[in-house]
Design an enzyme around this catalytic site. Sequence first.
Site, short mmCIF file in Angstrom:
data_model
loop_
_atom_site.label_atom_id
_atom_site.label_comp_id
_atom_site.label_asym_id
_atom_site.label_seq_id
_atom_site.Cartn_x
_atom_site.Cartn_y
_atom_site.Cartn_z
N LYS A 1 0.95 -0.88 -0.04
CA LYS A 1 0.42 -0.28 -0.23
C LYS A 1 0.72 1.53 0.14
O LYS A 1 0.79 2.40 -0.56
CB LYS A 1 -0.98 -0.37 1.25
N ALA B 1 -1.93 0.64 6.04
CA ALA B 1 -2.77 -0.81 7.12
C ALA B 1 -2.87 -1.59 7.34
O ALA B 1 -4.18 -0.98 6.22
CB ALA B 1 -2.84 0.22 8.64
N ASP B 2 -3.44 -3.00 7.35
CA ASP B 2 -4.43 -4.16 6.87
C ASP B 2 -4.78 -4.54 8.52
O ASP B 2 -3.64 -4.97 8.57
CB ASP B 2 -3.53 -4.99 5.96
N THR B 3 -5.90 -5.12 7.34
CA THR B 3 -6.54 -6.57 8.91
C THR B 3 -6.78 -7.50 8.29
O THR B 3 -7.90 -7.75 7.58
CB THR B 3 -7.84 -5.64 9.41
N GLY C 1 -1.33 -4.72 10.47
CA GLY C 1 0.26 -4.14 9.98
C GLY C 1 -0.66 -2.91 10.27
O GLY C 1 -2.03 -2.81 9.83
#
Length: 188
Positions: free
Chosen positions: A50, A65-67, A102
Site C-alpha cells: 500500500k 494498514a491492513d487487517t 499490520g
Amino acid sequence: MLILKSASPRRREFLESLGFEFQILVADVDETTKVGERPLEYLKRVTLAKLERHSCEDKHLYIAADTIVVHQGDILMKPQDWQDAQRMLQRLSGTQHSVYSGLALFGNRNLHYTYDQTQVLSKTWTQQDIEAYLQEYKPFDKAGSYGVQDKGGPVQELQGSYSNVVGFPLRKFYLFSGLWKQYLGDNV
C-alpha cells in the site's frame, strides 16, 4: 504532512479522533493470497504494498494498514457476497480466532513495519442471529464479515487491543510517536 494510504473509514475516524490533519491517498493493491502464503506473510506483503514507496515523497509521512481475521490457519477476507458472509459467521460461531492488523510507516527514507494481534471469542449464533446481524449491519467491507463495534455483534470476548480489531493498531502506532512528531511537531 501525514498521508493515509487506506480507504478504510474506520482508519480515517481513528486518525481524526486523535486530532491529526491528513490526506488520503488510496493505493490500488492486489489483495489476493498467494499459494502457500501464511497469514502473517500475507499481512506484511499487502500492508507494505500500500505504500508504493516509489511514489512516496520524503517531505511526507505515509501510513498504511491492513487487517485480517485468521481462523484455524485460514484468512477470512472481506466477504464476496451475502452467502460468503453467512458462511464466515457460521464458521466463527462459538469459536476463537485471531485478528491481526499490520501497520507500516514510511518517512525520511525509512520504512517501519509492525503488527498487533487480538484474540476474539465469538458468540454461538443461530442462523437466525446471523441473518439478523447481516441485515442490520451489512458488514461486507469488513474482514471476517463483522465489526467489533457493532452493537449486538458476534464478539463475546476479546483479549488484546480493541482498536486492532476495528482495524487500526493504535498501541503499535504510538510506538512510532517520535517519527510522526518529526513531521507534525508537538501539535498532536
